[in-house]
Design a protein around this motif. Sequence first.
Motif, PDB file in Angstrom:
ATOM      1  N   ALA A   7       1.727 -18.809   5.049  1.00 56.67           N
ATOM      2  CA  ALA A   7       1.703 -18.329   3.496  1.00 56.67           C
ATOM      3  C   ALA A   7       0.819 -16.978   3.524  1.00 56.67           C
ATOM      4  O   ALA A   7       0.131 -16.543   4.459  1.00 56.67           O
ATOM      5  N   TYR A   8       1.381 -16.350   2.235  1.00 54.59           N
ATOM      6  CA  TYR A   8       0.460 -15.041   1.968  1.00 54.59           C
ATOM      7  C   TYR A   8       0.261 -14.990   0.401  1.00 54.59           C
ATOM      8  O   TYR A   8       1.206 -15.403  -0.164  1.00 54.59           O
ATOM      9  N   TYR A   9      -0.546 -13.970   0.139  1.00 52.61           N
ATOM     10  CA  TYR A   9      -0.842 -13.634  -1.061  1.00 52.61           C
ATOM     11  C   TYR A   9      -0.612 -11.890  -1.130  1.00 52.61           C
ATOM     12  O   TYR A   9      -0.867 -11.477  -0.228  1.00 52.61           O
ATOM     13  N   LEU A  10      -0.148 -11.590  -2.518  1.00 50.87           N
ATOM     14  CA  LEU A  10      -0.124  -9.994  -2.675  1.00 50.87           C
ATOM     15  C   LEU A  10      -0.718  -9.960  -3.872  1.00 50.87           C
ATOM     16  O   LEU A  10      -0.480 -10.694  -5.083  1.00 50.87           O
ATOM     17  N   ARG A  11      -1.432  -8.810  -3.881  1.00 50.93           N
ATOM     18  CA  ARG A  11      -2.346  -8.430  -5.302  1.00 50.93           C
ATOM     19  C   ARG A  11      -2.599  -6.979  -5.272  1.00 50.93           C
ATOM     20  O   ARG A  11      -2.392  -6.367  -4.154  1.00 50.93           O
ATOM     21  N   ALA A  12      -3.071  -6.543  -6.223  1.00 50.78           N
ATOM     22  CA  ALA A  12      -3.481  -5.203  -6.192  1.00 50.78           C
ATOM     23  C   ALA A  12      -5.029  -5.236  -5.734  1.00 50.78           C
ATOM     24  O   ALA A  12      -5.915  -6.157  -5.795  1.00 50.78           O
ATOM     25  N   ASN A  13      -5.213  -4.136  -4.781  1.00 49.46           N
ATOM     26  CA  ASN A  13      -6.485  -3.852  -4.155  1.00 49.46           C
ATOM     27  C   ASN A  13      -7.521  -3.846  -4.983  1.00 49.46           C
ATOM     28  O   ASN A  13      -8.672  -4.350  -4.540  1.00 49.46           O
ATOM     29  N   GLN A  14      -7.382  -3.196  -5.923  1.00 44.34           N
ATOM     30  CA  GLN A  14      -8.528  -2.716  -7.014  1.00 44.34           C
ATOM     31  C   GLN A  14      -7.717  -2.663  -8.220  1.00 44.34           C
ATOM     32  O   GLN A  14      -6.732  -2.639  -8.539  1.00 44.34           O
ATOM     33  N   GLN A  15      -8.694  -2.726  -9.433  1.00 44.63           N
ATOM     34  CA  GLN A  15      -8.246  -2.285 -10.582  1.00 44.63           C
ATOM     35  C   GLN A  15      -8.272  -0.886 -11.069  1.00 44.63           C
ATOM     36  O   GLN A  15      -8.736  -0.260 -10.391  1.00 44.63           O
ATOM     37  N   GLY A  16      -7.738  -0.868 -12.160  1.00 47.43           N
ATOM     38  CA  GLY A  16      -7.773   0.744 -12.738  1.00 47.43           C
ATOM     39  C   GLY A  16      -7.275   1.809 -11.777  1.00 47.43           C
ATOM     40  O   GLY A  16      -5.949   1.522 -11.415  1.00 47.43           O
ATOM     41  N   GLY A  17      -7.931   2.769 -11.409  1.00 49.17           N
ATOM     42  CA  GLY A  17      -7.498   3.857 -10.746  1.00 49.17           C
ATOM     43  C   GLY A  17      -7.090   3.409  -9.262  1.00 49.17           C
ATOM     44  O   GLY A  17      -6.425   4.426  -8.658  1.00 49.17           O
ATOM     45  N   GLY A  18      -7.413   2.358  -8.855  1.00 48.75           N
ATOM     46  CA  GLY A  18      -6.891   1.959  -7.341  1.00 48.75           C
ATOM     47  C   GLY A  18      -5.863   0.754  -7.340  1.00 48.75           C
ATOM     48  O   GLY A  18      -5.664   0.334  -6.572  1.00 48.75           O
ATOM     49  N   HIS A  71      -2.953   1.007  -7.756  1.00 46.85           N
ATOM     50  CA  HIS A  71      -1.394   1.190  -7.251  1.00 46.85           C
ATOM     51  C   HIS A  71      -1.502   1.000  -5.491  1.00 46.85           C
ATOM     52  O   HIS A  71      -0.344   1.129  -4.869  1.00 46.85           O
ATOM     53  N   VAL A  72      -2.758   0.606  -5.082  1.00 47.32           N
ATOM     54  CA  VAL A  72      -2.588   0.128  -3.783  1.00 47.32           C
ATOM     55  C   VAL A  72      -2.873  -1.377  -3.553  1.00 47.32           C
ATOM     56  O   VAL A  72      -3.578  -2.055  -4.392  1.00 47.32           O
ATOM     57  N   ALA A  73      -1.775  -1.979  -2.893  1.00 42.55           N
ATOM     58  CA  ALA A  73      -1.481  -3.472  -2.642  1.00 42.55           C
ATOM     59  C   ALA A  73      -2.425  -3.856  -1.749  1.00 42.55           C
ATOM     60  O   ALA A  73      -3.211  -3.104  -0.751  1.00 42.55           O
ATOM     61  N   ASN A  74      -2.813  -5.185  -1.641  1.00 39.91           N
ATOM     62  CA  ASN A  74      -3.588  -5.851  -0.852  1.00 39.91           C
ATOM     63  C   ASN A  74      -2.821  -7.031  -0.343  1.00 39.91           C
ATOM     64  O   ASN A  74      -2.536  -7.541  -1.352  1.00 39.91           O
ATOM     65  N   CYS A  75      -3.072  -7.918   0.685  1.00 36.55           N
ATOM     66  CA  CYS A  75      -2.442  -9.090   1.173  1.00 36.55           C
ATOM     67  C   CYS A  75      -3.606  -9.895   1.927  1.00 36.55           C
ATOM     68  O   CYS A  75      -4.084  -9.149   2.761  1.00 36.55           O
ATOM     69  N   GLY A  76      -3.252 -11.129   2.047  1.00 41.79           N
ATOM     70  CA  GLY A  76      -3.785 -11.939   3.083  1.00 41.79           C
ATOM     71  C   GLY A  76      -2.720 -12.801   3.375  1.00 41.79           C
ATOM     72  O   GLY A  76      -1.649 -13.487   2.731  1.00 41.79           O
ATOM     73  N   TYR A  77      -2.714 -12.905   4.937  1.00 42.05           N
ATOM     74  CA  TYR A  77      -1.901 -13.885   5.286  1.00 42.05           C
ATOM     75  C   TYR A  77      -2.418 -15.010   6.307  1.00 42.05           C
ATOM     76  O   TYR A  77      -3.373 -14.708   6.952  1.00 42.05           O
ATOM     77  N   MET A  78      -1.718 -16.228   6.399  1.00 39.42           N
ATOM     78  CA  MET A  78      -2.359 -17.102   7.497  1.00 39.42           C
ATOM     79  C   MET A  78      -0.927 -17.812   7.825  1.00 39.42           C
ATOM     80  O   MET A  78       0.198 -18.183   7.117  1.00 39.42           O
ATOM     81  N   THR A  79      -0.899 -17.855   9.076  1.00 39.57           N
ATOM     82  CA  THR A  79       0.056 -18.781  10.005  1.00 39.57           C
ATOM     83  C   THR A  79      -0.378 -20.140  10.286  1.00 39.57           C
ATOM     84  O   THR A  79      -1.696 -20.252  10.896  1.00 39.57           O
ATOM     85  N   ALA A  80       0.372 -21.080  10.378  1.00 42.98           N
ATOM     86  CA  ALA A  80       0.004 -22.380  10.710  1.00 42.98           C
ATOM     87  C   ALA A  80      -0.281 -22.432  12.178  1.00 42.98           C
ATOM     88  O   ALA A  80       0.437 -21.735  13.069  1.00 42.98           O
ATOM     89  N   PRO A  81      -1.329 -23.037  12.807  1.00 40.24           N
ATOM     90  CA  PRO A  81      -1.634 -22.808  14.092  1.00 40.24           C
ATOM     91  C   PRO A  81      -0.547 -23.443  14.961  1.00 40.24           C
ATOM     92  O   PRO A  81      -0.505 -22.873  16.300  1.00 40.24           O
ATOM     93  N   TRP A  82       0.236 -24.439  14.520  1.00 38.53           N
ATOM     94  CA  TRP A  82       1.374 -24.905  15.429  1.00 38.53           C
ATOM     95  C   TRP A  82       2.489 -23.846  15.326  1.00 38.53           C
ATOM     96  O   TRP A  82       3.569 -24.164  16.267  1.00 38.53           O
ATOM     97  N   ALA A  83       2.284 -22.952  14.717  1.00 37.47           N
ATOM     98  CA  ALA A  83       3.659 -21.959  14.561  1.00 37.47           C
ATOM     99  C   ALA A  83       3.384 -20.570  14.992  1.00 37.47           C
ATOM    100  O   ALA A  83       4.060 -19.740  14.817  1.00 37.47           O
ATOM    101  N   THR A  84       2.144 -20.305  15.697  1.00 40.15           N
ATOM    102  CA  THR A  84       2.038 -18.899  15.935  1.00 40.15           C
ATOM    103  C   THR A  84       2.869 -18.565  17.204  1.00 40.15           C
ATOM    104  O   THR A  84       3.400 -19.390  17.999  1.00 40.15           O
ATOM    105  N   GLY A  85       2.968 -17.258  17.414  1.00 41.23           N
ATOM    106  CA  GLY A  85       3.909 -16.790  18.290  1.00 41.23           C
ATOM    107  C   GLY A  85       5.371 -16.821  18.201  1.00 41.23           C
ATOM    108  O   GLY A  85       6.413 -16.532  18.815  1.00 41.23           O
ATOM    109  N   ARG A  86       5.854 -17.275  16.795  1.00 41.64           N
ATOM    110  CA  ARG A  86       7.232 -17.156  16.483  1.00 41.64           C
ATOM    111  C   ARG A  86       7.544 -16.216  15.481  1.00 41.64           C
ATOM    112  O   ARG A  86       8.730 -16.345  14.928  1.00 41.64           O
ATOM    113  N   GLY A  87       6.846 -15.315  15.206  1.00 46.36           N
ATOM    114  CA  GLY A  87       7.118 -13.977  14.388  1.00 46.36           C
ATOM    115  C   GLY A  87       7.069 -14.500  12.957  1.00 46.36           C
ATOM    116  O   GLY A  87       7.263 -13.711  12.015  1.00 46.36           O
ATOM    117  N   ILE A  88       6.327 -15.426  12.457  1.00 45.18           N
ATOM    118  CA  ILE A  88       6.010 -15.883  11.249  1.00 45.18           C
ATOM    119  C   ILE A  88       5.109 -14.539  10.624  1.00 45.18           C
ATOM    120  O   ILE A  88       5.495 -14.272   9.218  1.00 45.18           O
TER     121      ILE A  88
END
Length: 160
Positions: free
Chosen positions: A62-73, A75-92
């Motif tokens: 799962a991941y989320y996408l958001r603006a890193n900052q408001q206003g003048g910032g 235009h820069v994106a930020n994300c957080g990603y997590m992979t299931a522990p049982w699925a690591t190493g599979r390119g997720i």
Amino acid sequence: MTIRPSTSMDADAVWKILEPTIRAGETYTLPRDFTRQQSLEYWYAPHHDTFVAEENGEILGAYYLRANQQGGGSHVANCGYMTAPWATGRGIAGAMCAHSLDRARERGFRAMQFNIVISTNEVAVRLWQKFGFEIVGRLPKAFNHPKQGYVDAFVMHRQL
């Protein structure tokens, strides 16, 4: 594997991914005692676009996408990603990163920044570098790792 927008119907599966990572406290700055509700409210915050990586009906990341900052910032994106522990190493994580870069461009972002990549998370650091992210800052002893004590964190950035 398919990456698609996440819905409230995915919450149980997403929680199964979030919980072990949050409880371990080694890669995210979220409180280790975050409840299921607090974790899901954070992940599905109104300003987050959330996605899941799914294969054969099973959610593997799962991941989320958001603006890193408001206003003048904003235009820069930020994300957080997590992979299931049982699925690591599979390119997720790599597939989610590629997907997020495309979505960020579609939304008009001009860059993407990760604000705090824990230096001991070497797999993530190498993966983000593979996708063109550079370490643009080092935050000395900025993260209290539950096993290694205070460790550095990186700010990583790339243009889109």
